[in-house]
Design a protein around this motif. Sequence first.
Motif, PDB file in Angstrom:
ATOM      1  N   GLN A 112      11.772 -40.819 125.598  1.00 39.51           N
ATOM      2  CA  GLN A 112      13.004 -40.411 124.924  1.00 39.51           C
ATOM      3  C   GLN A 112      12.915 -39.017 124.324  1.00 39.51           C
ATOM      4  N   ASN A 113      11.694 -38.613 123.979  1.00 40.91           N
ATOM      5  CA  ASN A 113      11.532 -37.343 123.276  1.00 40.91           C
ATOM      6  C   ASN A 113      10.752 -36.295 124.054  1.00 40.91           C
ATOM      7  N   THR A 114      10.357 -36.589 125.286  1.00 44.97           N
ATOM      8  CA  THR A 114       9.551 -35.654 126.066  1.00 44.97           C
ATOM      9  C   THR A 114      10.142 -35.476 127.459  1.00 44.97           C
ATOM     10  N   ILE A 115      10.290 -34.215 127.856  1.00 42.93           N
ATOM     11  CA  ILE A 115      10.763 -33.887 129.192  1.00 42.93           C
ATOM     12  C   ILE A 115       9.817 -32.854 129.776  1.00 42.93           C
ATOM     13  N   ARG A 116       9.238 -33.167 130.923  1.00 40.50           N
ATOM     14  CA  ARG A 116       8.394 -32.200 131.624  1.00 40.50           C
ATOM     15  C   ARG A 116       9.275 -31.375 132.542  1.00 40.50           C
ATOM     16  N   MET A 117       9.172 -30.059 132.372  1.00 41.65           N
ATOM     17  CA  MET A 117       9.974 -29.165 133.189  1.00 41.65           C
ATOM     18  C   MET A 117       9.082 -28.531 134.250  1.00 41.65           C
ATOM     19  N   HIS A 118       9.280 -28.900 135.515  1.00 46.98           N
ATOM     20  CA  HIS A 118       8.540 -28.335 136.641  1.00 46.98           C
ATOM     21  C   HIS A 118       9.346 -27.163 137.201  1.00 46.98           C
ATOM     22  N   ALA A 119       8.797 -25.951 137.082  1.00 48.62           N
ATOM     23  CA  ALA A 119       9.496 -24.745 137.529  1.00 48.62           C
ATOM     24  C   ALA A 119       8.773 -24.147 138.731  1.00 48.62           C
ATOM     25  N   TYR A 120       9.536 -23.806 139.754  1.00 52.39           N
ATOM     26  CA  TYR A 120       8.974 -23.264 140.993  1.00 52.39           C
ATOM     27  C   TYR A 120       9.535 -21.845 141.194  1.00 52.39           C
ATOM     28  N   PHE A 121       8.605 -20.872 141.404  1.00 53.22           N
ATOM     29  CA  PHE A 121       9.000 -19.467 141.535  1.00 53.22           C
ATOM     30  C   PHE A 121       8.511 -18.906 142.873  1.00 53.22           C
ATOM     31  N   THR A 122       9.318 -18.034 143.451  1.00 50.93           N
ATOM     32  CA  THR A 122       8.904 -17.252 144.628  1.00 50.93           C
ATOM     33  C   THR A 122       9.348 -15.807 144.407  1.00 50.93           C
ATOM     34  N   GLY A 123       8.618 -14.870 145.047  1.00 42.53           N
ATOM     35  CA  GLY A 123       8.966 -13.463 144.927  1.00 42.53           C
ATOM     36  C   GLY A 123       8.091 -12.626 145.835  1.00 42.53           C
ATOM     37  N   VAL A 124       8.201 -11.312 145.699  1.00 41.34           N
ATOM     38  CA  VAL A 124       7.447 -10.386 146.533  1.00 41.34           C
ATOM     39  C   VAL A 124       6.815  -9.332 145.625  1.00 41.34           C
ATOM     40  N   VAL A 125       5.478  -9.134 145.789  1.00 43.10           N
ATOM     41  CA  VAL A 125       4.761  -8.121 145.027  1.00 43.10           C
ATOM     42  C   VAL A 125       3.962  -7.265 146.003  1.00 43.10           C
ATOM     43  N   ARG A 126       4.164  -5.954 145.968  1.00 47.42           N
ATOM     44  CA  ARG A 126       3.452  -5.024 146.859  1.00 47.42           C
ATOM     45  C   ARG A 126       3.596  -5.439 148.304  1.00 47.42           C
ATOM     46  N   GLY A 127       4.807  -5.958 148.626  1.00 53.43           N
ATOM     47  CA  GLY A 127       5.063  -6.377 149.992  1.00 53.43           C
ATOM     48  C   GLY A 127       4.476  -7.719 150.349  1.00 53.43           C
ATOM     49  N   THR A 128       3.830  -8.381 149.392  1.00 50.27           N
ATOM     50  CA  THR A 128       3.189  -9.668 149.646  1.00 50.27           C
ATOM     51  C   THR A 128       4.003 -10.799 149.013  1.00 50.27           C
ATOM     52  N   PRO A 129       4.395 -11.819 149.787  1.00 50.75           N
ATOM     53  CA  PRO A 129       5.099 -12.965 149.205  1.00 50.75           C
ATOM     54  C   PRO A 129       4.173 -13.720 148.243  1.00 50.75           C
ATOM     55  N   VAL A 130       4.722 -14.080 147.087  1.00 48.52           N
ATOM     56  CA  VAL A 130       3.950 -14.844 146.102  1.00 48.52           C
ATOM     57  C   VAL A 130       4.785 -16.028 145.644  1.00 48.52           C
ATOM     58  N   ASP A 131       4.101 -17.074 145.208  1.00 47.60           N
ATOM     59  CA  ASP A 131       4.800 -18.235 144.661  1.00 47.60           C
ATOM     60  C   ASP A 131       3.924 -18.863 143.592  1.00 47.60           C
ATOM     61  N   GLU A 132       4.565 -19.583 142.679  1.00 50.88           N
ATOM     62  CA  GLU A 132       3.814 -20.231 141.610  1.00 50.88           C
ATOM     63  C   GLU A 132       4.622 -21.407 141.072  1.00 50.88           C
ATOM     64  N   GLU A 133       3.901 -22.412 140.621  1.00 54.04           N
ATOM     65  CA  GLU A 133       4.522 -23.574 139.977  1.00 54.04           C
ATOM     66  C   GLU A 133       3.939 -23.705 138.578  1.00 54.04           C
ATOM     67  N   VAL A 134       4.824 -23.898 137.580  1.00 57.55           N
ATOM     68  CA  VAL A 134       4.370 -24.122 136.216  1.00 57.55           C
ATOM     69  C   VAL A 134       5.040 -25.379 135.677  1.00 57.55           C
ATOM     70  N   MET A 135       4.343 -26.051 134.775  1.00 60.06           N
ATOM     71  CA  MET A 135       4.894 -27.235 134.130  1.00 60.06           C
ATOM     72  C   MET A 135       4.860 -27.011 132.623  1.00 60.06           C
ATOM     73  N   VAL A 136       6.026 -27.125 132.009  1.00 65.36           N
ATOM     74  CA  VAL A 136       6.139 -26.915 130.572  1.00 65.36           C
ATOM     75  C   VAL A 136       6.701 -28.190 129.934  1.00 65.36           C
ATOM     76  N   PRO A 137       5.932 -28.849 129.076  1.00 65.08           N
ATOM     77  CA  PRO A 137       6.480 -30.014 128.383  1.00 65.08           C
ATOM     78  C   PRO A 137       7.408 -29.583 127.241  1.00 65.08           C
ATOM     79  N   VAL A 138       8.542 -30.247 127.131  1.00 68.85           N
ATOM     80  CA  VAL A 138       9.506 -29.972 126.070  1.00 68.85           C
ATOM     81  C   VAL A 138       9.579 -31.190 125.159  1.00 68.85           C
ATOM     82  N   LYS A 139       9.272 -30.988 123.894  1.00 66.37           N
ATOM     83  CA  LYS A 139       9.308 -32.058 122.907  1.00 66.37           C
ATOM     84  C   LYS A 139      10.602 -31.963 122.098  1.00 66.37           C
ATOM     85  N   ILE A 140      11.357 -33.035 122.062  1.00 64.03           N
ATOM     86  CA  ILE A 140      12.627 -33.081 121.342  1.00 64.03           C
ATOM     87  C   ILE A 140      12.422 -33.779 119.999  1.00 64.03           C
ATOM     88  N   SER A 141      12.818 -33.125 118.927  1.00 56.85           N
ATOM     89  CA  SER A 141      12.807 -33.774 117.607  1.00 56.85           C
ATOM     90  C   SER A 141      14.228 -33.765 117.060  1.00 56.85           C
TER      91      SER A 141
END
Length: 392
Positions: A112-141
């Motif tokens: 009820q008070n916790t939501i895990r946020m899975h974020a997926y990113f893609t982009g291009v750096v120096r002509g090279t495709p990059v991607d990353e996944e991060v998970m951030v827990p959100v606590k609701i009070s």
Amino acid sequence: MSKSRAFCPRCGDPVPDRSDREGEAADPLRPGTEVDLCDSCYFDDFDFVDAPDRIDVMVCSQCGAVHRGNRWVDVGARDYTDIAIEEVSEALAVHVDVEDVAWQVEPEQVDQNTIRMHAYFTGVVRGTPVDEEVMVPVKISRQTCERCGRIAGDYYASIVQIRAERRTPTSEETDRAEEIAHQVVADMEATGDRNAFVTEIGEVDDGLNMKVSTNKIGKKIANKMVEEFGGTVNDAETLVTEDEDGNEVYRVTFAVRLPPYTPGDVIDLKDDDEGPVLVRSAHGNLKGTRLTTGERYEASHEEGASPEARKLGEAEDAERTTVVAVEDENAVQVLDPETYQAKTVARPDYFDPDAETVPVLKSRAGLHVLPDPDPDADEDDEGYYDPYEDDG
């Protein structure tokens, strides 16, 4: 002649010429110039996304507002998941070198008070495709914001009293006062004012009392009532407390006094022998129409909106009756709606000689023909004066 080249300051490998890249120097011999790392060393230290380990969100359990910094903010979220997505969106940061960034987020409700946020990113750096996944827990009070706490505690700073001179306000007037109060609050909330609310609205024997959260709201409600219905406003301050800085805090009462007569009233003026008046407007000086002649009436400046008179009835009390005969320019014969006897009464200018029936009001002052409120019976398109029109 050999061509000078830049080398990676970390591993010593040659660095490709990036002179065409905005903001990057290609001359390794220029003093003070920082030389780019090679791609391998650059990506060793590269962080695509900067994300916090956890986000704590304080939400008002009553209204859903979110506490940000030192204040509560209405975010208009449908549920806590929407709030979590918005908070994570604000907290995440993408490296400035990344181009063509795209991302998406998938919430996972843990409890009820916790939501895990899975974020997926893609982009291009120096002509090279990059991607990353991060998970951030959100606590609701859940807490109670200052506004909801005040509402629950019946807090108010101003009272608006709706009264009328020598009468009780009509249901139309009190209903309109409530509409105005809620509209004023809604308009102020729309500008981000979280201190705007109606605490209580209650009927009393002689009118209506409204408790509101600020003196500004009380003043606006009172002024709008007078603008719409006429009358006057008086205000009185009462010292109630001192704030934390020692400043005196006053509660203001706005007393709205509506005029004694309303449009549609039929009144008999004191010391006046020119016949009853159908009230059109109570704004400023009382204005109306003489039922005997159809002429316009306006009270003197001294009398204002409150000339001495007795009320004979209201236009809506009129009954339709048959026109028997038009006697002359000043008289017409109609049937008495109670006795059905033919009676000769005054013929006002607004009387239509071709009408078969007319509205009449029978009172202690006699029988009088009233203006016909039926839009099919008037002649406005030909310049007919509408005695019901409020031009004040």
